[in-house]
Write a protein that holds these residues in place. Structure first.
Motif, PDB file in Angstrom:
ATOM      1  N   GLY A   1       0.823  -1.213   0.000  1.00 38.20           N
ATOM      2  CA  GLY A   1       0.000   0.000   0.000  1.00 38.20           C
ATOM      3  C   GLY A   1       0.854   1.259   0.000  1.00 38.20           C
TER       4      GLY A   1
ATOM      5  N   GLU B   1       1.743   1.885  -3.436  1.00 37.54           N
ATOM      6  CA  GLU B   1       0.607   2.450  -4.199  1.00 37.54           C
ATOM      7  C   GLU B   1       0.439   3.926  -3.893  1.00 37.54           C
ATOM      8  N   HIS B   2       0.600   4.262  -2.629  1.00 33.23           N
ATOM      9  CA  HIS B   2       0.403   5.651  -2.205  1.00 33.23           C
ATOM     10  C   HIS B   2       1.457   6.571  -2.831  1.00 33.23           C
TER      11      HIS B   2
ATOM     12  N   VAL C   1      -5.193  -7.472   1.289  1.00 34.26           N
ATOM     13  CA  VAL C   1      -5.969  -6.335   0.771  1.00 34.26           C
ATOM     14  C   VAL C   1      -6.176  -5.293   1.871  1.00 34.26           C
ATOM     15  N   TYR C   2      -6.489  -5.785   3.057  1.00 38.30           N
ATOM     16  CA  TYR C   2      -6.705  -4.876   4.196  1.00 38.30           C
ATOM     17  C   TYR C   2      -5.433  -4.062   4.482  1.00 38.30           C
TER      18      TYR C   2
ATOM     19  N   THR D   1      -3.011  -3.406   2.442  1.00 38.11           N
ATOM     20  CA  THR D   1      -2.732  -2.501   1.324  1.00 38.11           C
ATOM     21  C   THR D   1      -3.545  -1.214   1.463  1.00 38.11           C
ATOM     22  N   ARG D   2      -4.794  -1.367   1.878  1.00 38.52           N
ATOM     23  CA  ARG D   2      -5.647  -0.177   2.048  1.00 38.52           C
ATOM     24  C   ARG D   2      -5.054   0.748   3.110  1.00 38.52           C
TER      25      ARG D   2
ATOM     26  N   ALA E   1      -1.981   2.487   1.844  1.00 40.04           N
ATOM     27  CA  ALA E   1      -2.289   3.489   0.816  1.00 40.04           C
ATOM     28  C   ALA E   1      -2.974   4.725   1.394  1.00 40.04           C
TER      29      ALA E   1
ATOM     30  N   GLU F   1      -5.758   4.625   4.154  1.00 38.28           N
ATOM     31  CA  GLU F   1      -6.995   4.520   4.946  1.00 38.28           C
ATOM     32  C   GLU F   1      -6.636   4.147   6.390  1.00 38.28           C
TER      33      GLU F   1
ATOM     34  N   GLU G   1     -11.327   2.392   9.457  1.00 29.64           N
ATOM     35  CA  GLU G   1     -12.077   2.758   8.244  1.00 29.64           C
ATOM     36  C   GLU G   1     -11.953   1.629   7.199  1.00 29.64           C
ATOM     37  N   ALA G   2     -10.739   1.142   7.011  1.00 34.98           N
ATOM     38  CA  ALA G   2     -10.509   0.062   6.031  1.00 34.98           C
ATOM     39  C   ALA G   2     -11.257  -1.202   6.443  1.00 34.98           C
TER      40      ALA G   2
ATOM     41  N   MET H   1     -14.326  -3.251   4.465  1.00 31.56           N
ATOM     42  CA  MET H   1     -14.249  -4.672   4.097  1.00 31.56           C
ATOM     43  C   MET H   1     -15.405  -5.453   4.704  1.00 31.56           C
TER      44      MET H   1
END
Ligand code: NAD
Length: 366
Positions: free
Chosen positions: A217, A220-221, A274-275, A277-278, A281, A283, A287-288, A292
């Motif tokens: 993440g 990605e950010h 996925v969690y 990564t959010r 990035a 979150e 919140e993330a 989900m």
């Protein structure tokens, strides 16, 4: 293929329960898949001939399905039972099943995580033993317990793509039987007698996959890779998993065997990754997690991280471990996810993860 056909009942019709039905059916066994009270929609889709909603693969037509009200029927005459529910549901489902289990059966678990029982954090094998004893105090069905682990993604097992698993049990002969029941050309079974090592590594890899997802993440950010940090975090994760497995009675080579592959595959894809990564990035963790959960996705690494932190505190309290200094990455993740360390955005997070995953510049730094 094992020589004699057996009756295998899988409890939990989610992704992994339905996937594991494939190799067992391919080996000619009678396979029964029981759905919990949360699985009606999944079994409705299967009954309509649609692919299983969690794996995207149709359930093998030889597999018989049972609804939550048909638990006794699903377990009647079963010789091998697999518990394949999330850690959240393990105690409830086992309590309901306990009265129908018999000492002649084998009980296997694919579930990963830790459980709180009577204010103590326990491993899943300990939780299973306690629940069975509580359910039948005068003659608890003392059935052999098999831990099923290894780098297995349910969708790939269901689609019969090559997969390595490990089946671990302390009782001699049981893993040989388990391998005979499930091993196929696509689904390989390694035998182990290190039940605790397999369980600890499997529970913790979900936690560390969140950390590895965070590194993805961060990339990605910022648009720049954090491969070095991710690789250092991977190595750190393995070191910490070895340490914790050892403290709880597991062996290092169990962690450095197929469990490393399990960490790799969990960090490549899946809900924990996925969690993470959010979060990396940008979150905030809560919140993330809400996003989900709203999408119907459980992130098992979150409760596992919080329970692992309590477990480490227990180990320190009972003198098995002097302090947290050998587990900086676990502490970092648990503090972040519990809100103990406020979320201050990707840049701060990169610094905090670097301090936790990279070797310290001096002993005092950690
Ligand atoms: N998906 C995989 O690739 C995979 C691979 C190996 C092991 N596992 C492990 O197997 C277990 C099941 O995973 P899955 O992927 O099938 O998950 P899933 O979300 O697809 O299915 C979860 C199952 O647990 C049941 N369940 C969930 N919460 C419950 C509750 N509160 N009470 C009662 N039942 C509840 C559901 O009804 C369902 O049967 C997990 O512990 C997971 O870590 C999964």
């Amino acid at each position: 293929m094992s020589r004699l056909a057996e009756t295998i009942t899988i409890l939990g019709a989610g992704a992994m329960g339905s996937a594991l039905a494939a190799p067992a059916a391919d080996n000619g066994h009678e396979v029964r898949l029981w759905g919990t009270w949360l699985d009606d929609e999944l079994l409705d889709a299967v009954a309509q001939g649609l692919p299983h909603p969690r794996t995207g693969v149709p359930l093998d037509p030889r597999v018989k399905t049972y609804r939550s009200g048909q638990l006794a029927e699903a377990l009647d005459g079963a010789t091998y039972v697999v518990l394949s529910v999330s850690s959240d549901g393990l105690v409830d489902v086992l309590r309901k099943a306990a009265g129908h289990l018999r000492p002649s059966q084998v009980l296997a678990i694919t579930t990963k995580g830790f459980v709180r029982l009577d204010d103590r954090i326990v491993t899943l094998p300990d939780a299973v033993t306690s629940v069975l004893q509580e359910a039948a105090p005068d003659g608890s069905p003392d059935l052999p317990l098999v831990a099923i682990g290894g780098p297995c993604k349910a969708n790939e097992v269901a689609a019969r793509r090559p997969t390595a698993s490990v089946h671990a049990c302390g009782s001699p002969g049981v893993t040989e039987r388990s391998r005979g029941l499930f091993a196929t050309e696509a689904y390989a079974v390694e035998e182990s007698d290190d039940l605790i090592g397999v369980e600890i590594a499997a529970a913790l890899k979900n936690v560390y996959a969140i950390a590895l997802g965070i590194c993805q993440g961060l990339a990605e950010h910022g648009g720049e890779p954090y491969h070095d940090l991710q690789a250092a975090a991977f190595a750190r994760a393995v070191t910490e998993m070895v340490q914790l497995a050892g403290l709880l009675g597991g062996r290092a080579e169990t962690v450095t065997g197929l469990a490393v592959g399990d960490l790799e595959v969990t960090a490549l894809s899946g809900r924990n990754r996925v969690y993470g990564t959010r979060i990396g990035a940008g979150e905030a963790p809560d919140e993330a997690l809400r996003a989900m959960q709203d999408a119907g996705q459980t992130v098992e690494g979150v409760p596992a991280a919080l329970l692992a932190r309590e477990l480490v505190d227990q180990l320190i309290q009972f003198g098995a471990l002097s302090d947290w200094s050998g587990l900086p990455l676990l502490r970092q993740i648990a503090d972040l996810l519990s809100g103990q360390e406020p979320y201050a955005g990707p840049e701060e997070l990169a610094g905090a993860f670097a301090r936790a995953a990279l070797p310290a510049r001096s002993p005092a730094e950690r």
